[in-house]
Design a protein around this motif. Structure first.
Motif, PDB file in Angstrom:
ATOM      1  N   UNK A   1     -22.468 143.614  47.752  1.00 58.61           N
ATOM      2  CA  UNK A   1     -21.782 142.951  46.646  1.00 58.61           C
ATOM      3  C   UNK A   1     -21.966 143.751  45.360  1.00 58.61           C
ATOM      4  N   UNK A   2     -21.016 143.605  44.447  1.00 54.60           N
ATOM      5  CA  UNK A   2     -21.053 144.273  43.130  1.00 54.60           C
ATOM      6  C   UNK A   2     -21.151 145.789  43.275  1.00 54.60           C
ATOM      7  N   UNK A   3     -20.410 146.328  44.238  1.00 53.16           N
ATOM      8  CA  UNK A   3     -20.460 147.770  44.509  1.00 53.16           C
ATOM      9  C   UNK A   3     -19.765 148.599  43.431  1.00 53.16           C
ATOM     10  N   UNK A   4     -19.019 147.940  42.538  1.00 52.39           N
ATOM     11  CA  UNK A   4     -18.366 148.676  41.451  1.00 52.39           C
ATOM     12  C   UNK A   4     -18.914 148.258  40.081  1.00 52.39           C
TER      13      UNK A   4
ATOM     14  N   UNK B   1     -28.794 162.980  39.406  1.00 46.05           N
ATOM     15  CA  UNK B   1     -28.731 164.446  39.402  1.00 46.05           C
ATOM     16  C   UNK B   1     -28.529 164.987  37.988  1.00 46.05           C
ATOM     17  N   UNK B   2     -27.848 164.187  37.160  1.00 50.24           N
ATOM     18  CA  UNK B   2     -27.587 164.589  35.772  1.00 50.24           C
ATOM     19  C   UNK B   2     -28.690 164.125  34.829  1.00 50.24           C
ATOM     20  N   UNK B   3     -29.757 163.514  35.376  1.00 47.42           N
ATOM     21  CA  UNK B   3     -30.875 163.084  34.544  1.00 47.42           C
ATOM     22  C   UNK B   3     -30.658 161.761  33.845  1.00 47.42           C
ATOM     23  N   UNK B   4     -29.851 160.873  34.456  1.00 47.85           N
ATOM     24  CA  UNK B   4     -29.520 159.580  33.854  1.00 47.85           C
ATOM     25  C   UNK B   4     -29.839 158.472  34.847  1.00 47.85           C
ATOM     26  N   UNK B   5     -30.518 157.443  34.397  1.00 51.15           N
ATOM     27  CA  UNK B   5     -30.869 156.316  35.265  1.00 51.15           C
ATOM     28  C   UNK B   5     -30.082 155.074  34.846  1.00 51.15           C
ATOM     29  N   UNK B   6     -29.433 154.423  35.819  1.00 53.61           N
ATOM     30  CA  UNK B   6     -28.748 153.152  35.595  1.00 53.61           C
ATOM     31  C   UNK B   6     -29.244 152.148  36.637  1.00 53.61           C
ATOM     32  N   UNK B   7     -28.850 150.907  36.493  1.00 51.68           N
ATOM     33  CA  UNK B   7     -29.226 149.866  37.453  1.00 51.68           C
ATOM     34  C   UNK B   7     -27.974 149.431  38.208  1.00 51.68           C
ATOM     35  N   UNK B   8     -27.760 149.917  39.442  1.00 58.48           N
ATOM     36  CA  UNK B   8     -26.522 149.642  40.169  1.00 58.48           C
ATOM     37  C   UNK B   8     -26.395 148.179  40.598  1.00 58.48           C
ATOM     38  N   UNK B   9     -25.166 147.686  40.636  1.00 55.65           N
ATOM     39  CA  UNK B   9     -24.888 146.285  40.904  1.00 55.65           C
ATOM     40  C   UNK B   9     -25.462 145.694  42.175  1.00 55.65           C
TER      41      UNK B   9
END
Length: 478
Positions: A446-449, A429-437
């Motif tokens: 798994x790796x939810x944090x 929503x803020x225009x930022x892409x990451x790769x979640x765990x």
């Protein structure tokens, strides 16, 4: 007899003197260091020795390189964050079901409007794009029919000759005919899995593991057995040995050099132990060495293939992370499985695109690749340090982050109460892409944090603002 003391190499002696000056406060944070040529004259050593010393200090986090400016003492305004702990995945093999989640995440990684903090691709600014296009243009004029005809398996002769020469840097002595060219490392890994496993078989992998590996395992109907892994040294040998005694494993698939997503680098002694262990159990090793050339220290890690005496190691690699992701030029040296892999290559994609292979072969032959790598490694090292500092500055207390010695990736572990899929949604929503765990495990709970950060783009005010925003979102969820 007493042990023989290690005599420091020349670059280590130069680096040690600079480190002493930094520790004593003679060189303060933000101070500019002498140019490479100035220090070469002052210390009466070669320019390459000074470059090695500066690379060593960068890897230690003591200095940083600023493009077009020089080397500076790094500002260490914040304490170093702790590393993530040893992963503890489930001890049972499971079918993989990550593709739908990966597809939804991957869409955002390709959106040019987003600040890309998740995609593991180097920025075009870091790549020799113009030089490669010049090679392609020259080939288009000169190749004639060869440029539009099918290449003949096992692939471009000139490229395989260059790979054979470069294999000496990997600790190997491979011949041109040991290699088959592929559409990137992804196809190389896929062919290796097809060659050694059947639907329902179990493949042992690191945990967390690259989502592309998980998707290949899913597509072939295989089961994934995730082995506990250290963020510094990679797959835990004791856990793998225990798994090999309990069940039948068709193959082990590892990324020993600067793994995706964690960035771990397996020491030589572990690589040799891994090869010997799998030889004893007659289990093939699929080695994905795609990041091996991106070391921050003075020497490239030796590949597992360097310890292979029986042809049991299937070495995969590509130029996607160092030269041109879109060229899709990769390779595999499949050892004793070579005939099987070549047949599978022909039946799946016939051959690899011709002109990109020749363009890369010419670039390697000219010596341009090594010059490019030296620059690329310095810049990636600096970018990893800047991103690490930003995590320490902006993210909530209790955050952990890896300390890779190569590659372009960071693995961030947030406090347990932070749900990274919620963070991912808010970041989009803020225009930022990451790769979640969760996309890096066969079990998507798994790796939810945790999440993966890419350091493949030069540091800019836009990236700094995105990191500040991402950190604020994480703090709000904590």
């Amino acid at each position: 007899m007493g042990a023989v003391a290690h005599k420091p190499k020349l670059y280590e002696q130069v680096a040690e003197r600079l480190e002493e000056a930094i520790t004593a406060g003679t060189l303060r944070p933000g101070d500019k260091l002498p140019s490479v040529r100035q220090l070469s004259l002052r210390e009466r050593v070669s320019i390459s020795t000074v470059l090695q010393a500066y690379l060593h200090l960068e890897a230690e986090g003591l200095i940083e390189t600023r493009p077009q400016s020089g080397h500076y003492v790094r500002r260490r305004e914040r304490p170093q964050l702790a590393e993530p702990q040893l992963s503890r995945p489930a001890s049972t093999a499971t079918l993989v079901t990550v593709s739908s989640l990966v597809a939804s995440v991957y869409q955002s990684m390709g959106d040019a409007r987003m600040v890309q903090l998740g995609a593991a691709s180097p920025s075009p600014e870091l790549l020799p794009t113009r030089r490669l296009f010049r090679e392609l243009n020259a080939l288009t004029r000169d190749a004639r029919d060869r440029g539009v005809q099918y290449d003949v398996l096992p692939g471009c002769v000139e490229l395989r000759q260059q790979l054979a020469r470069r294999s000496m840097d990997w600790g190997c002595s491979l011949a041109m005919d040991d290699f088959i060219t592929t559409f990137g490392a992804s196809e190389a890994v896929h062919l290796c899995l097809l060659a050694v496993a059947r639907p329902g078989d179990t493949i042992a992998i690191e945990s967390p593991a690259y989502y592309g590996t998980l998707q290949a395992i899913e597509a072939l109907g295989l089961r994934a057995l995730e082995i506990p892994s250290c963020p510094c040294n990679g797959m835990q040998m004791e856990a793998l040995e225990a798994a090999l005694t309990r069940r039948r494993i068709a193959a082990v698939l590892v990324v020993p050099s600067f793994s995706n997503p964690v960035g771990s680098c397996m020491p030589d002694v572990r690589r040799q132990r891994l090869v010997n262990l799998l030889d004893a159990h007659d289990v093939p090793l699929i080695e994905d060495d795609i990041y091996g050339d991106l070391h921050f220290g003075p020497e490239r890690p030796r590949s597992c293939k360097a310890f292979d005496k029986r042809g049991n190691v299937m070495l995969c690699g590509s130029f996607s992370k160092t030269l041109a992701p879109g060229f899709r030029v990769g390779y595999v040296a499949p050892g004793r499985f070579r005939e099987r892999v070549e047949l599978l290559k022909f039946s799946t994609s016939v051959t690899t695109a011709t002109l990109p292979q020749y363009a890369i072969a010419r670039f390697l032959q000219s010596g341009g690749y090594d010059r490019h790598l030296r620059s690329l490694r310095r810049r990636l090292c600096a970018q990893v340090q800047r991103m690490t500092s930003a995590v320490a500055e902006f993210f909530p207390e209790g955050t952990r982050v890896t300390r890779p010695t190569g590659g372009q990736l960071l693995w961030v572990e947030l406090p347990q109460q932070v749900d990274v899929l919620t963070l991912h949604a808010k970041a989009l929503e803020a225009g930022i892409s990451i790769a979640p765990g969760p996309i890096f495990s066969a079990r998507t709970d798994t790796y939810r944090n945790c999440f993966r950060l890419s350091c493949g783009h030069p540091w800019t005010p836009r990236i700094e603002a995105a990191m500040a925003t991402l950190g604020a979102l994480a703090r709000s969820l904590a």
